[in-house]
Design an enzyme around this catalytic site. Structure first.
Site, short mmCIF file in Angstrom:
data_model
loop_
_atom_site.label_atom_id
_atom_site.label_comp_id
_atom_site.label_asym_id
_atom_site.label_seq_id
_atom_site.Cartn_x
_atom_site.Cartn_y
_atom_site.Cartn_z
N ARG A 1 -1.22 -1.61 -18.86
CA ARG A 1 -2.52 -0.92 -18.83
C ARG A 1 -2.47 0.14 -17.74
O ARG A 1 -2.15 -0.16 -16.59
CB ARG A 1 -3.66 -1.88 -18.49
N THR B 1 -3.42 7.14 -21.89
CA THR B 1 -3.22 5.77 -21.42
C THR B 1 -1.73 5.48 -21.61
O THR B 1 -1.02 6.20 -22.31
CB THR B 1 -4.00 4.74 -22.24
N LYS C 1 -1.40 1.86 -25.17
CA LYS C 1 -1.74 1.80 -26.60
C LYS C 1 -0.44 1.98 -27.40
O LYS C 1 0.43 1.13 -27.27
CB LYS C 1 -2.83 2.82 -26.90
N ASP D 1 -6.22 14.68 -24.70
CA ASP D 1 -6.25 13.27 -24.30
C ASP D 1 -5.59 12.49 -25.43
O ASP D 1 -6.21 12.19 -26.44
CB ASP D 1 -7.70 12.83 -24.10
N TYR E 1 0.85 -1.19 0.00
CA TYR E 1 0.00 0.00 0.00
C TYR E 1 0.88 1.23 0.00
O TYR E 1 1.76 1.37 0.84
CB TYR E 1 -0.91 0.02 1.23
N GLU F 1 -0.52 4.62 -0.54
CA GLU F 1 -1.39 5.79 -0.70
C GLU F 1 -0.61 7.06 -0.43
O GLU F 1 0.18 7.13 0.51
CB GLU F 1 -2.58 5.69 0.27
C1 LIG Z 1 -8.62 4.38 -24.75
C2 LIG Z 1 -9.01 5.78 -24.45
C3 LIG Z 1 -9.29 6.20 -23.14
C4 LIG Z 1 -9.54 5.27 -21.99
O1 LIG Z 1 -8.61 4.41 -21.60
P1 LIG Z 1 -8.97 3.21 -20.60
O2 LIG Z 1 -7.61 2.84 -20.11
O3 LIG Z 1 -9.66 2.18 -21.40
O4 LIG Z 1 -9.81 3.75 -19.50
C5 LIG Z 1 -9.52 7.55 -22.93
N1 LIG Z 1 -9.49 8.42 -23.94
C6 LIG Z 1 -9.24 8.05 -25.21
C7 LIG Z 1 -9.24 9.09 -26.28
C8 LIG Z 1 -9.02 6.71 -25.51
O5 LIG Z 1 -8.83 6.34 -26.77
#
Ligand SMILES: *Cc1c(COP(=O)(O)O)cnc(C)c1O
Length: 438
Positions: free
Chosen positions: A248, A239, A242, A213, A62, A64
């Site tokens: 993840r 994220t 990707k 984002d 933990y 936090e």
């Molecule tokens: C994939 C994605 C997310 C979310 O990611 P998660 O890890 O699945 O919660 C947020 N914004 C965009 C633009 C994405 O393509």
């Protein structure tokens, strides 16, 4: 056999000694990943080092709080690993503050929005059906429940030279009319360069903050294969799993000290409890990989491969929305090829042949999101495997044979065998152990 393969193998053996049911399922999934071609634009194959950091002792703790200010004892090395991850993230994107604790991209967005908006505040974004994301204001998501989203459009006129691209003049109009506190850019199914500088101009003009984002394109931004959202965006969320090819997870960055403090608070204790320290360890390793020249080469090949695949599909009568791609993904409009062909059928038939894709609406799609007229394809995972333009043209050919035959049994069987051959010729990172497992 590579050293890492021995580790992968012994990890599965270890699980099997205790729990053969779980080990068998994991082994079957390993085989599936090794023997199919992964074309889902949001997926990738991590390195063995990233993979095994997630299986390390860091998961037991933990922690936090943040480095130097934890709510638990025994965090000396957790502070070190989180600092390493933060420093590398800052170096990678050229910014001053990074929070590496978000469990996912959606969590990163929730924390950033909680820091930048009050409940009921207005923000502007692109609709999901035009390429946006659930967490950008869908009514069924926190972002649409607690805030007031307004949406900006694409160019929907087929005769316009920027057809199916962001309509920046309309973005400005929407923002001047609704005066959002925040403008969101960065998408899930948008194949073109995002003009962050243009978005910042619009944000400044209407007194909004700009949030980028970059969940999908982070690996391309980190290597300047796509323009970096800094210094234009006030806040950047992403994220890590990707194109960035890490575990993840999520990440939030800014250059503004006050915003950084607000973001840290809204992430913890605002929306999360203890951080996933094993994932943060894996993030540190993945960011380290992304800082190496090899990764820039990888990112360039991802885009080259996407363009090769888009070109080869166009030659076979498919329409790529917006006429092509600048990044790692494309939306394939199936209608010009066959007006009766749906994304749902295409996804199902291709999967049976070992080609893993997802159905996806195209802009102005006449069909529902469960059916769709399109497929989203991406090249991050295949490029990790070492696939190049020659393999992309073979993939386009296989896709076309499966879809032209409406998933006919013998075509599917033939293509499935070709997919297996390709996968054996170009195996996953650290995948030799799979042979032993199977
Ligand atoms: C994939 C994605 C997310 C979310 O990611 P998660 O890890 O699945 O919660 C947020 N914004 C965009 C633009 C994405 O393509």
């Amino acid at each position: 056999m590579h050293h890492d393969d021995h580790i992968a193998e012994s990890v599965l053996d270890l699980i099997r000694q205790q729990d053969s049911a779980a080990a068998d399922i994991i082994a079957r999934e390993q085989t599936r990943q090794a023997s199919t071609i992964e074309l889902i634009a949001s997926e990738n194959h991590v390195s063995p080092a990233v993979m095994h950091a997630m299986g390390s002792c860091l998961t037991n703790k933990y922690a936090e709080g943040y480095p130097g200010a934890r709510y638990y004892g025994g965090c000396e090395f957790h502070d070190q690993i989180e600092d390493l991850a933060r420093d590398r993230a800052k170096q990678l994107f050229g910014c001053k503050f990074a929070n590496v604790q978000p469990h996912s991209g959606a969590q990163a967005n929730a924390a950033a929005m909680m820091a930048l908006l009050q409940p009921g505040d207005t923000f502007a974004a692109l609709l999901l059906k035009d390429g946006g994301h659930l967490s950008h204001g869908m009514k069924i998501n926190f972002s649409g429940v607690f805030y007031n989203p307004v949406f900006y459009p694409l160019h929907y006129d087929a005769k316009h030279p920027d057809f199916e691209r962001i309509d920046y003049d309309a973005v400005r109009d929407v923002c001047l009319e609704h005066k959002p506190k925040l403008i969101l850019c960065g998408y899930s199914a948008y194949p073109r360069i995002i003009d962050f500088a243009r978005f910042r101009e619009i944000a400044d003009e209407c007194g909004a903050l700009l949030m980028a984002d970059i969940a999908h394109i982070a690996g391309l931004c980190a290597t300047d294969v796509h323009p970096n959202p800094f210094p234009h965006a006030h806040v950047v969320t992403t994220t890590t799993h990707k194109t960035l090819r890490g575990p993840r997870g999520g990440l939030i960055m800014t250059n503004d000290e006050d915003l950084a403090k607000k973001i840290d608070k809204s992430l913890f204790p605002g929306i999360q409890g203890g951080p996933l320290m094993h994932v943060i360890g894996a993030k540190a390793i993945a960011f380290g990989e992304a800082l190496k020249p090899d990764f820039t080469d990888y990112a360039k090949r991802v885009v080259k491969n996407a363009q090769a695949l888009a070109g080869a599909l166009t030659e076979r009568g498919y329409r790529i929305t917006s006429g092509g791609t600048d990044n790692h993904l494309m939306l394939v409009d199936l209608q010009p090829k066959d007006a009766n062909l749906t994304g749902a059928d295409a996804e199902k038939w291709l999967e049976a042949a070992g080609l893993i894709t997802n159905k996806n609406g195209i802009p102005n799609d006449p069909r529902s999101p469960r059916v769709t007229s399109g497929l989203r394809l991406g090249t991050p995972a295949t490029t990790t495997r070492g696939f190049g333009p020659a393999e992309m043209s073979r993939i386009a050919d296989m896709i076309d044979r499966v879809l032209s035959s409406s998933g006919d049994e013998s075509t599917t069987r033939t293509v499935r065998a070709e997919v297996s051959d390709l996968c054996e010729a170009l195996p996953l990172p650290g995948a030799a152990a799979l042979k032993a497992v199977r």
